[in-house]
Design an enzyme around this catalytic site. Structure first.
Site, PDB file in Angstrom:
ATOM      1  N   TRP A 174      43.633  31.341  37.995  1.00 18.20           N
ATOM      2  CA  TRP A 174      42.322  31.569  37.723  1.00 18.20           C
ATOM      3  C   TRP A 174      41.948  30.448  36.909  1.00 18.20           C
ATOM      4  CZ3 TRP A 174      38.832  35.387  39.182  1.00 18.20           C
ATOM      5  CH2 TRP A 174      37.491  35.468  38.450  1.00 18.20           C
TER       6      TRP A 174
ATOM      7  N   TRP B  62      34.798  36.618  46.076  1.00 16.30           N
ATOM      8  CA  TRP B  62      34.125  38.019  46.340  1.00 16.30           C
ATOM      9  C   TRP B  62      33.463  38.043  47.577  1.00 16.30           C
ATOM     10  CZ3 TRP B  62      37.181  38.623  42.569  1.00 16.30           C
ATOM     11  CH2 TRP B  62      36.764  38.505  41.136  1.00 16.30           C
TER      12      TRP B  62
ATOM     13  N   GLU C 265      45.519  36.973  39.809  1.00 17.39           N
ATOM     14  CA  GLU C 265      45.186  36.433  38.818  1.00 17.39           C
ATOM     15  C   GLU C 265      45.892  36.021  37.497  1.00 17.39           C
ATOM     16  OE1 GLU C 265      41.261  37.715  37.042  1.00 17.39           O
ATOM     17  OE2 GLU C 265      40.697  38.622  39.043  1.00 17.39           O
TER      18      GLU C 265
ATOM     19  N   TYR D 235      46.628  37.850  31.647  1.00 19.38           N
ATOM     20  CA  TYR D 235      45.864  37.200  30.496  1.00 19.38           C
ATOM     21  C   TYR D 235      46.286  37.446  29.214  1.00 19.38           C
ATOM     22  CZ  TYR D 235      42.457  36.238  34.284  1.00 19.38           C
ATOM     23  OH  TYR D 235      41.907  35.912  35.418  1.00 19.38           O
TER      24      TYR D 235
ATOM     25  N   ASN E  76      37.757  44.534  42.117  1.00 14.87           N
ATOM     26  CA  ASN E  76      38.290  43.761  41.266  1.00 14.87           C
ATOM     27  C   ASN E  76      38.495  44.785  39.842  1.00 14.87           C
ATOM     28  OD1 ASN E  76      38.878  41.236  39.945  1.00 14.87           O
ATOM     29  ND2 ASN E  76      36.855  41.628  38.961  1.00 14.87           N
ATOM     30  N   GLU E  77      39.776  44.764  39.547  1.00 12.52           N
ATOM     31  CA  GLU E  77      40.421  45.316  38.306  1.00 12.52           C
ATOM     32  C   GLU E  77      39.766  46.834  37.976  1.00 12.52           C
ATOM     33  OE1 GLU E  77      40.856  41.083  35.759  1.00 12.52           O
ATOM     34  OE2 GLU E  77      39.140  42.409  35.378  1.00 12.52           O
TER      35      GLU E  77
END
Length: 520
Positions: free
Chosen positions: A445, A163, A401, A359, A277-278
């Protein structure tokens, strides 16, 4: 002297026989001379045969090298000449405006690949450790930054995603709009400096979609837009909030590193920026709001820093504009209404590569088996590589990720069986790499150093305590390095000279502290 005697062998021609030589002695002398001449003749013939064969082998080797060079150049640049709609193919991409040159120059894109230096391919094996800046603030934990970089470099990892934001709250980088904590900024400077020392490049997202580390909700609270009933998604449309974010982008990109003296926008240690992020905007499932925001912010980032690559930071969900076949690739029906749309979001001018997350453990319905999760991961990766090469006109796609948790009631994996998931993702990536495809890399990740278990979200991989996992990661690094080096070597006759760049410098294979059990 007596009369000369004619030899029975034509090659001996005439021999003079000395006066007084007895017939047996003369015969013996002739026989010896004959044998010597015969030996010389055979030796001469063998030499001719030897040099003929040597020349033939040299010619065959030269032909093989030229063929191999052409073949590997084709694999390196298979997608180079694909022209995106609206581009005549003559000008450089936005990521090619500035190049630091050399092995540690800016990472650029060429077709569906990342490249460095004079066009050497750069396939990524990377990792996420998002909290590096926060730990670098405290001198007592700053050493963990160095430790994780050292361990990652030992298994050949080349890119870290972390980050570049912390908005409001504890150890905030940005305490209020445009007000920064210099000590926290110096901590980020330290992260960039340490990454460079370990030959690791960085991908830096500029804000979070989620509330952790402030996120878009913090910006909305700063603008007091929430008082009018607006939710966190007002971040994308509120004019004041958008102004706050643009100012933050400028502050980060123009920051001069206190350790190196190099501005972030000039530092090739930074591989790329990510807008968020996302990003999701569920309040507008059509995707129009998020799309407009991506276009506006991509333009702003490139106006401040045209040298670095830019990604959206997306998870890769297919939205309303996607064909039904792609909607069926989604892990569930709800994500199609999240306001994001993989292909559409990455067609924005200024976006240099596509980003996807993986994920299966949290996206698939509860109770999904390990086998189902592995099948999904493979199909998810392959679908996005196909779209990057096809629908996106030949764009690198980075799986920024990927991971599965080993904790909680939903966990189908443990620390051992998780290796099968890692190998499934790596396998899909390698199939793309071997044909020169758009699968540009994957980032695990996440990687933790020892002594940071209190921050483990169930996804942490502590390399010194996971020898089998470290071996898998290192083997994948070696495969990619082997491909990069071989492709770069063959491109001496192709891509490098075509661009009038200097000859590439091959990167030595990373020294790895683990045994490699998996070969190409």
């Amino acid at each position: 002297m007596d009369l000369i005697k004619l030899s029975s062998h034509a090659s001996l021609r005439y021999k003079l026989q000395p006066c007084g030589a007895s017939p047996p002695a003369a015969a013996a002398a002739m026989e010896t001379s004959y044998r010597e001449e015969e030996a010389r003749r055979k030796a001469s013939l063998l030499h001719c045969i030897f040099f003929f064969l040597l020349g033939a082998l040299a010619m065959a080797a030269a032909i093989a090298v030229l063929h191999e060079s052409s073949y590997w150049e084709w694999r390196c640049n298979r997608l180079t000449d694909i022209v995106v709609d609206g581009d005549d193919g003559d000008g450089p991409s936005s990521s090619e405006v500035v190049d630091g040159g050399g092995e540690w120059g800016m990472v650029r894109t060429r077709g569906a690949q990342f490249v460095v230096g004079g066009g050497r391919p750069f396939y990524v094996n990377g990792f996420n450790t998002y909290w590096l800046m926060v730990l670098a603030v405290d001198p007592s934990t700053r050493g963990k930054v160095t430790e994780v970089f050292r361990q990652a470099a030992a298994v050949g990892l080349t890119v870290c995603r972390t980050w570049a934001f912390n908005d409001g709250g504890w150890r905030a980088l940005q305490k209020s709009p445009g007000v920064y904590d210099e000590e926290v900024f110096k901590a980020l400077d330290f992260v960039v400096s340490e990454a460079r020392k370990h030959k690791i490049r960085l991908i830096l997202p500029l804000i979070n979609n989620w509330d952790d580390y402030g996120g878009k909700a913090q910006y909305v609270r700063w603008a007091q837009a929430a008082a009018a009933g607006a939710g966190a998604d007002a971040f994308f449309s509120d004019e004041t909030v958008r102004g706050y974010f643009k100012s933050h982008v400028t502050a980060v990109l123009t920051r001069v590193n206190a350790y190196t003296g190099v501005a972030y926008r000039d530092d090739p240690t930074i591989m790329a920026w990510e807008l968020m992020n996302e990003p999701r905007c569920a309040s507008d499932p059509t995707g129009d709001t998020l799309q407009a925001w991506i276009a506006e912010m991509a333009f702003h980032v490139k106006s401040v820093d045209p040298a670095h690559l830019l990604g959206v930071g997306a998870e890769g969900f297919y939205g309303p504009s996607s064909p039904p076949a792609r909607l069926r690739v989604n892990p569930n029906a709800d994500v199609a209404l999240a306001g994001a749309d993989f292909v559409r979001n990455h067609r924005v001018l200024g976006v240099d590569f596509a980003s996807v997350h993986v994920y299966p453990d949290t996206w698939l319905p509860a109770g999904a088996t390990k086998e189902a999760q592995l099948r999904f991961a493979t199909s998810w990766v392959e679908a996005h590589i196909a779209d990057a090469e096809g629908a996106l006109g030949g764009m690198p796609v980075l799986f920024a990720e990927f991971g599965v948790s080993t904790r909680g009631a939903r966990a189908a994996f443990n620390a051992t069986s998780r290796d099968a998931f890692i190998e499934a993702v790596y396998g899909a990536m390698l199939r793309s790499t071997r044909r020169g495809g758009g699968g540009a890399g994957a980032l695990l990740w996440q990687v933790f150093p020892e002594g940071t278990d209190y921050m483990d979200d169930g996804y942490a991989v502590v390399l010194p305590r996971a020898a089998a996992t470290a071996g898998i990661v290192a083997a994948h690094s070696r495969r990619l390095q082997s491909f990069n080096s071989r492709c770069a070597w063959s491109c001496r006759w192709g891509c490098n000279k075509r661009d009038n760049d200097t000859a590439e410098t091959t990167t030595a294979e990373a020294d790895v502290d683990v045994s490699f059990h998996h070969e190409l």
